[in-house]
Enzyme design. Structure first.
Site, short mmCIF file in Angstrom:
data_model
loop_
_atom_site.label_atom_id
_atom_site.label_comp_id
_atom_site.label_asym_id
_atom_site.label_seq_id
_atom_site.Cartn_x
_atom_site.Cartn_y
_atom_site.Cartn_z
N GLY A 80 -14.15 -3.04 0.04
CA GLY A 80 -15.29 -2.69 0.12
C GLY A 80 -15.64 -1.58 -1.13
CE LYS B 220 -20.69 -15.75 6.90
NZ LYS B 220 -21.01 -14.98 8.14
NE ARG C 101 -4.37 -1.80 1.59
CZ ARG C 101 -5.17 -2.05 2.55
NH1 ARG C 101 -5.01 -1.94 3.74
NH2 ARG C 101 -6.12 -2.88 1.77
#
Ligand code: ADP
Ligand code: MG
Length: 443
Positions: free
Chosen positions: A415, A236, A74
């Site tokens: 996200g 999921k 990063r």
């Protein structure tokens, strides 16, 4: 989900450096997508000479117990933007969050080790302010010369950061006279350092990393070469429902793998054994299957599955049809027939978006499906397709295969990339200055 300790998990220290985590783009695609690039001012448009530049970066790196950085990708990923500003003769005042200190000063989550590594990578001193706002930071900023770099302490030591508190944002903004956001991974959150600060700058511009994310994710969604395929996997269904329903009407082909398959299987009445099933999502899975009837995309599910009684590196595995998982056994990867089916389905695809591993890739016995998809995408990229990977675990999985250089783009935001694919506006991007706008203070 938790895996037993026996399983070899290395989400941190894997894969090559930042150069390796981002793909290359052919000339052809670069010109094609020009009109599609979100219309934001970027660092390329600005000469930063003698300007104090507040740069929001994503230095949320993994640290070990000795506070040593275990993966500096990063930091490396932000270098081009920082180097451009400094080469212009601008002053970099970098800020980031690290972990979740929840508004408290947590010494273990100090960015000081990052300042040291950044200095090594830049080959010049990087000074460090013990607090991201306040007199010490202002003093250090006041002493900067053209081409200097300063790193501010963890933004989230202040609760006001995640609260997007305007007073805090104003204090932070006072550190610089122009703002650059290169933290795509935080762009889906309206925090003080990603959204609030932009209200106090005449110009808020996208860094190179941010620009690249918007360009490649934006191109995949805005003007995809067809056939356009999406591959969704991961543990999921929850958290991915919006992306499934959104992509279902955009892509031509939707391949489903990973643990989420079994909730669909249960909805279809298959024998799922002890596989991961979200009982409270079975009805939803049924609805998605119904919706899929009239959707643009053809849905493709695995036909066979690798099973074992436990997730372990020495697990005894076997392969069964997807609808016949015995009691006591878990489905942990897509099987060889499914890999073949997915290969056939994807052949000729011009755009592929991938989120979510096909199996429990962290364990060798269940990594084949994910590896096969990574290889397939590398080959499709060679054949001219645009291939984009989003999601933290998916990026780690691809990095593990060493094929990340051969894909078009591996998103750095977990996200954030998911929300982008869902078609949501990301506040950190929306807040940036549009091209062609006169320099005005937003209100
Ligand atoms: P991403 O971070 O790329 O969005 P997710 O967080 O949704 O991906 O999912 C990643 C996790 O899914 C991995 O830790 C992997 O072990 C798990 N997973 C994949 N397939 C299965 C499966 N069949 N059963 C249980 N977990 C699975
Ligand atoms: Mg994940």
């Amino acid at each position: 989900m938790r895996h037993p300790n026996r399983c070899f998990l290395t989400p941190g220290g894997i894969g090559p450096g930042a150069e390796g985590s981002t793909g290359t783009m052919t000339k052809k695609n670069e010109t094609e997508d020009k009109g599609l690039m979100m219309n934001k001012v970027t660092v390329s448009d600005i000469n930063f000479r003698s300007r104090r530049v507040l740069v929001r970066v994503d230095f949320n790196v993994p640290l070990d117990d000795n506070r040593e950085i275990t993966d500096d990708r990063r930091i490396r990923a932000a270098l081009p933007t920082l180097q451009k500003i400094m080469a212009d003769g601008g002053m970099v005042i970098a800020c980031s969050h690290l972990g979740r200190p929840k508004g408290k000063h947590v010494p273990e989550l100090s960015l000081r080790p990052v300042a040291k590594r950044l200095s090594e990578l830049l080959g010049q001193p990087v000074s460090f302010a013990e607090d991201c706002i306040g007199p010490e930071a202002s003093n250090l900023v006041g002493k900067m010369n053209d081409g200097d770099c300063l790193l501010l302490e963890n933004l989230r030591f202040h609760k006001q950061e995640t609260d997007n508190d305007p007073e805090f944002a104003e204090k932070l903004a006072s550190m610089g006279d122009i703002y650059v956001n290169d933290a795509f991974g935080s762009a889906h959150r309206a925090h003080a350092s990603t959204e609030g600060v932009t209200r106090f700058f005449r110009q808020s511009v996208a860094g190179y990393l941010m620009e690249k994310e918007i360009r490649y994710l934006g191109q995949a969604l805005g003007n995809p070469g067809r056939p356009f395929a999406a591959i969704l996997g991961g543990a999921k269904i929850s958290g991915k429902i919006d992306v499934i329903t959104k992509l279902m009407n955009q892509v031509d082909l939707l391949l489903i793998g990973g643990g989420m398959v079994f909730t669909f299987c249960k909805a279809k009445g298959y024998a799922v054994g002890d596989s991961l099933v979200e009982e409270d999502k079975i009805e939803l899975a049924r609805q998605i299957l119904e919706q899929a009837e009239g959707a643009r995309a053809r849905l493709v599910f695995p036909t066979d599955v690798v099973i074992a009684s436990d997730i372990a590196d020495d697990a005894r595995t076997s392969i069964v049809d997807i609808d016949k998982i015995p009691d006591g056994m878990k489905g942990l990867d897509i099987g060889p027939a499914s890999i073949k089916l997915f290969e056939e389905a994807l052949s000729g695809a011009k755009t592929v978006v991938w989120n979510g591993p096909m199996g429990v890739f962290e364990c060798e016995p269940f990594a084949d499906g994910t590896k096969a998809i990574a290889r397939l995408l590398a080959d499709l990229t060679d054949a001219g397709a645009v291939t984009v990977v989003g999601g933290g675990d998916s990026a780690a999985a691809v990095a593990r295969t060493g094929l990340d250089n051969r894909l078009t783009h591996i998103s750095t935001g977990g996200g954030a990339s998911l929300e982008f694919l869902e078609g949501k506006a990301l506040p950190g991007i929306t807040a940036l200055t549009d091209q062609g706008k006169p320099e005005t203070v937003r209100s």
